[in-house]
Design a protein around this motif. Structure first.
Motif, PDB file in Angstrom:
ATOM      1  N   ALA A  57       0.825  -1.207   0.000  1.00 22.82           N
ATOM      2  CA  ALA A  57       0.000   0.000   0.000  1.00 22.82           C
ATOM      3  C   ALA A  57       0.862   1.262   0.000  1.00 22.82           C
ATOM      4  CB  ALA A  57      -0.943   0.006   1.203  1.00 22.82           C
ATOM      5  N   PHE A  58       2.113   1.137   0.423  1.00 23.97           N
ATOM      6  CA  PHE A  58       2.997   2.300   0.506  1.00 23.97           C
ATOM      7  C   PHE A  58       3.914   2.435  -0.705  1.00 23.97           C
ATOM      8  CE2 PHE A  58       1.742   1.248   4.786  1.00 23.97           C
ATOM      9  CZ  PHE A  58       1.404   2.486   5.299  1.00 23.97           C
ATOM     10  N   THR A  59       3.734   1.606  -1.727  1.00 25.28           N
ATOM     11  CA  THR A  59       4.619   1.673  -2.896  1.00 25.28           C
ATOM     12  C   THR A  59       4.218   2.759  -3.887  1.00 25.28           C
ATOM     13  OG1 THR A  59       3.352  -0.050  -4.023  1.00 25.28           O
ATOM     14  CG2 THR A  59       5.264  -0.752  -2.719  1.00 25.28           C
ATOM     15  N   ALA A  60       2.947   3.126  -3.927  1.00 31.80           N
ATOM     16  CA  ALA A  60       2.485   4.168  -4.855  1.00 31.80           C
ATOM     17  C   ALA A  60       2.492   5.514  -4.141  1.00 31.80           C
ATOM     18  CB  ALA A  60       1.090   3.848  -5.373  1.00 31.80           C
ATOM     19  N   ARG A  61       3.092   6.480  -4.776  1.00 29.08           N
ATOM     20  CA  ARG A  61       3.190   7.820  -4.179  1.00 29.08           C
ATOM     21  C   ARG A  61       1.809   8.451  -3.971  1.00 29.08           C
ATOM     22  NH1 ARG A  61       7.916  11.182  -5.682  1.00 29.08           N
ATOM     23  NH2 ARG A  61       8.305  11.280  -3.494  1.00 29.08           N
ATOM     24  N   ALA A  62       0.876   8.192  -4.865  1.00 31.66           N
ATOM     25  CA  ALA A  62      -0.451   8.816  -4.789  1.00 31.66           C
ATOM     26  C   ALA A  62      -1.257   8.316  -3.590  1.00 31.66           C
ATOM     27  CB  ALA A  62      -1.227   8.553  -6.079  1.00 31.66           C
ATOM     28  N   THR A  63      -1.081   7.060  -3.209  1.00 32.72           N
ATOM     29  CA  THR A  63      -1.885   6.507  -2.111  1.00 32.72           C
ATOM     30  C   THR A  63      -1.143   6.498  -0.774  1.00 32.72           C
ATOM     31  OG1 THR A  63      -1.173   4.262  -2.637  1.00 32.72           O
ATOM     32  CG2 THR A  63      -3.218   5.041  -3.665  1.00 32.72           C
ATOM     33  N   ARG A  64       0.089   6.969  -0.756  1.00 33.23           N
ATOM     34  CA  ARG A  64       0.875   6.945   0.486  1.00 33.23           C
ATOM     35  C   ARG A  64       0.234   7.743   1.634  1.00 33.23           C
ATOM     36  NH1 ARG A  64       6.666   7.739  -1.265  1.00 33.23           N
ATOM     37  NH2 ARG A  64       6.275   5.848  -2.428  1.00 33.23           N
ATOM     38  N   PRO A  65      -0.305   8.947   1.407  1.00 37.95           N
ATOM     39  CA  PRO A  65      -0.947   9.661   2.526  1.00 37.95           C
ATOM     40  C   PRO A  65      -2.172   8.936   3.080  1.00 37.95           C
ATOM     41  CG  PRO A  65      -0.520  11.176   0.712  1.00 37.95           C
ATOM     42  CD  PRO A  65      -0.225   9.802   0.209  1.00 37.95           C
ATOM     43  N   ILE A  66      -2.965   8.342   2.200  1.00 43.71           N
ATOM     44  CA  ILE A  66      -4.141   7.595   2.643  1.00 43.71           C
ATOM     45  C   ILE A  66      -3.709   6.371   3.439  1.00 43.71           C
ATOM     46  CG2 ILE A  66      -6.140   6.267   1.837  1.00 43.71           C
ATOM     47  CD1 ILE A  66      -6.135   8.138  -0.634  1.00 43.71           C
ATOM     48  N   ALA A  67      -2.693   5.673   2.934  1.00 40.14           N
ATOM     49  CA  ALA A  67      -2.187   4.491   3.625  1.00 40.14           C
ATOM     50  C   ALA A  67      -1.609   4.865   4.994  1.00 40.14           C
ATOM     51  CB  ALA A  67      -1.139   3.792   2.771  1.00 40.14           C
ATOM     52  N   GLY A  68      -0.918   5.982   5.060  1.00 39.88           N
ATOM     53  CA  GLY A  68      -0.374   6.444   6.334  1.00 39.88           C
ATOM     54  C   GLY A  68      -1.458   6.752   7.348  1.00 39.88           C
ATOM     55  N   PHE A  69      -2.535   7.378   6.887  1.00 36.87           N
ATOM     56  CA  PHE A  69      -3.654   7.686   7.773  1.00 36.87           C
ATOM     57  C   PHE A  69      -4.274   6.408   8.335  1.00 36.87           C
ATOM     58  CE2 PHE A  69      -8.291   8.000   8.145  1.00 36.87           C
ATOM     59  CZ  PHE A  69      -8.374   8.857   9.225  1.00 36.87           C
ATOM     60  N   PHE A  70      -4.550   5.431   7.475  1.00 42.26           N
ATOM     61  CA  PHE A  70      -5.171   4.195   7.941  1.00 42.26           C
ATOM     62  C   PHE A  70      -4.224   3.368   8.803  1.00 42.26           C
ATOM     63  CE2 PHE A  70      -8.328   5.089   4.643  1.00 42.26           C
ATOM     64  CZ  PHE A  70      -9.480   4.888   5.387  1.00 42.26           C
ATOM     65  N   LEU A  71      -2.922   3.474   8.559  1.00 43.65           N
ATOM     66  CA  LEU A  71      -1.962   2.794   9.423  1.00 43.65           C
ATOM     67  C   LEU A  71      -1.969   3.411  10.819  1.00 43.65           C
ATOM     68  CD1 LEU A  71       0.280   0.658   9.646  1.00 43.65           C
ATOM     69  CD2 LEU A  71       1.886   2.461   9.055  1.00 43.65           C
ATOM     70  N   LEU A  72      -1.971   4.734  10.899  1.00 44.61           N
ATOM     71  CA  LEU A  72      -2.036   5.405  12.208  1.00 44.61           C
ATOM     72  C   LEU A  72      -3.358   5.117  12.918  1.00 44.61           C
ATOM     73  CD1 LEU A  72      -0.427   8.873  11.428  1.00 44.61           C
ATOM     74  CD2 LEU A  72       0.528   7.022  12.806  1.00 44.61           C
ATOM     75  N   LEU A  73      -4.438   5.097  12.177  1.00 40.02           N
ATOM     76  CA  LEU A  73      -5.748   4.802  12.752  1.00 40.02           C
ATOM     77  C   LEU A  73      -5.789   3.382  13.317  1.00 40.02           C
ATOM     78  CD1 LEU A  73      -8.630   6.015  13.073  1.00 40.02           C
ATOM     79  CD2 LEU A  73      -9.187   4.845  10.944  1.00 40.02           C
ATOM     80  N   SER A  74      -5.277   2.431  12.564  1.00 40.58           N
ATOM     81  CA  SER A  74      -5.248   1.038  13.035  1.00 40.58           C
ATOM     82  C   SER A  74      -4.337   0.881  14.237  1.00 40.58           C
ATOM     83  CB  SER A  74      -4.778   0.116  11.906  1.00 40.58           C
ATOM     84  OG  SER A  74      -5.659   0.167  10.834  1.00 40.58           O
ATOM     85  N   ARG A  75      -3.194   1.511  14.178  1.00 42.68           N
ATOM     86  CA  ARG A  75      -2.248   1.429  15.293  1.00 42.68           C
ATOM     87  C   ARG A  75      -2.855   2.024  16.562  1.00 42.68           C
ATOM     88  NH1 ARG A  75       3.634   3.528  14.243  1.00 42.68           N
ATOM     89  NH2 ARG A  75       3.869   1.443  13.392  1.00 42.68           N
ATOM     90  N   ALA A  76      -3.517   3.180  16.442  1.00 41.75           N
ATOM     91  CA  ALA A  76      -4.135   3.819  17.607  1.00 41.75           C
ATOM     92  C   ALA A  76      -5.238   2.936  18.188  1.00 41.75           C
ATOM     93  CB  ALA A  76      -4.696   5.182  17.232  1.00 41.75           C
ATOM     94  N   ALA A  77      -6.028   2.298  17.341  1.00 39.25           N
ATOM     95  CA  ALA A  77      -7.099   1.426  17.824  1.00 39.25           C
ATOM     96  C   ALA A  77      -6.532   0.218  18.564  1.00 39.25           C
ATOM     97  CB  ALA A  77      -7.970   0.969  16.661  1.00 39.25           C
ATOM     98  N   ILE A  78      -5.427  -0.346  18.073  1.00 38.88           N
ATOM     99  CA  ILE A  78      -4.816  -1.491  18.745  1.00 38.88           C
ATOM    100  C   ILE A  78      -4.194  -1.064  20.065  1.00 38.88           C
ATOM    101  CG2 ILE A  78      -2.950  -3.177  18.574  1.00 38.88           C
ATOM    102  CD1 ILE A  78      -3.692  -3.472  15.607  1.00 38.88           C
ATOM    103  N   THR A 105     -12.868  -1.295  20.421  1.00 37.48           N
ATOM    104  CA  THR A 105     -12.315  -0.397  19.396  1.00 37.48           C
ATOM    105  C   THR A 105     -11.628  -1.162  18.276  1.00 37.48           C
ATOM    106  OG1 THR A 105     -10.228  -0.143  20.583  1.00 37.48           O
ATOM    107  CG2 THR A 105     -11.966   1.460  21.068  1.00 37.48           C
ATOM    108  N   LEU A 106     -11.581  -2.478  18.373  1.00 33.40           N
ATOM    109  CA  LEU A 106     -10.897  -3.277  17.360  1.00 33.40           C
ATOM    110  C   LEU A 106     -11.576  -3.233  16.001  1.00 33.40           C
ATOM    111  CD1 LEU A 106      -9.835  -6.361  19.453  1.00 33.40           C
ATOM    112  CD2 LEU A 106      -8.374  -4.577  18.526  1.00 33.40           C
ATOM    113  N   PHE A 107     -12.862  -2.878  15.945  1.00 26.90           N
ATOM    114  CA  PHE A 107     -13.509  -2.774  14.646  1.00 26.90           C
ATOM    115  C   PHE A 107     -12.850  -1.682  13.812  1.00 26.90           C
ATOM    116  CE2 PHE A 107     -15.821   0.435  16.975  1.00 26.90           C
ATOM    117  CZ  PHE A 107     -16.122   1.404  16.048  1.00 26.90           C
ATOM    118  N   ILE A 108     -12.309  -0.658  14.462  1.00 25.46           N
ATOM    119  CA  ILE A 108     -11.590   0.398  13.737  1.00 25.46           C
ATOM    120  C   ILE A 108     -10.303  -0.161  13.141  1.00 25.46           C
ATOM    121  CG2 ILE A 108     -10.445   2.625  13.975  1.00 25.46           C
ATOM    122  CD1 ILE A 108     -12.467   3.220  16.237  1.00 25.46           C
TER     123      ILE A 108
END
Length: 130
Positions: A57-78, A105-108
Motif C-alpha cells: 500500500a505504501f509503494t504508490a506515491r499517490a496513495t501513500r498519505p491515505i495508507a499512512g492515515f489508515f496505518l495510524l488509525l489502526s495502530r491507535a485502535a490497537i 475499538t478493534l472494529f476500527i
C-alpha cells in the motif's frame, strides 16, 4: 465479573499481546461456549492475505498519505485495545465511557487494515502487470 471468551479476563481488562494472533486466527484462545458471544470484543480478524498486502500500500506515491492515515488509525485502535498492558486504559475510560471494554475499538483496526490490504493488493496487481 464474568470471564470473557474463556480467556480469563474481566470486562474491564484489555486486549493482550497474545490476542494479536486474532488478526490471523479469529478463534484463538476462545474456549468457552458460545465462542461467538465475545468475538466482537476480542478479535480483529483480517486474514493472512490482507496483512501480507499492507506493505504494498505504501509503494504508490499517490496513495501513500491515505495508507499512512489508515496505518495510524489502526495502530491507535490497537493501542487503545491493549488497555492496561500499555497503560492507556485509564485515559481511554475517562474519554470513552461507552467503550468500557477496550477491545470494542478493534472494529476500527479491522477496517483500517482491510483498507490498507485492499490498497496493497491493488498495487501488487499493478506491479505484477508491469
Amino acid at each position: 465479573m464474568q470471564a470473557q471468551g474463556g480467556r480469563g479476563c474481566s470486562a474491564g481488562s484489555g486486549f493482550r499481546f497474545d490476542d494479536l494472533s486474532s488478526l490471523f486466527l479469529p478463534f484463538h484462545g476462545l474456549v468457552q461456549e458460545p465462542v461467538h458471544r465475545y468475538l466482537g470484543d476480542r478479535t480483529a480478524y483480517v486474514g493472512w492475505l490482507i496483512v501480507l498486502m499492507v506493505p504494498f500500500a505504501f509503494t504508490a506515491r499517490a496513495t501513500r498519505p491515505i495508507a499512512g492515515f489508515f496505518l495510524l488509525l489502526s495502530r491507535a485502535a490497537i493501542v487503545v485495545a491493549l488497555g492496561d498492558h500499555l497503560g492507556v486504559y485509564r485515559l481511554h475510560y475517562a474519554l470513552f465511557r461507552g467503550f468500557r471494554v477496550p477491545g470494542r475499538t478493534l472494529f476500527i483496526a479491522t477496517i483500517g487494515l482491510a483498507v490498507l490490504g485492499a490498497l496493497g493488493l491493488e498495487q501488487f496487481v499493478r506491479l505484477c502487470q508491469a
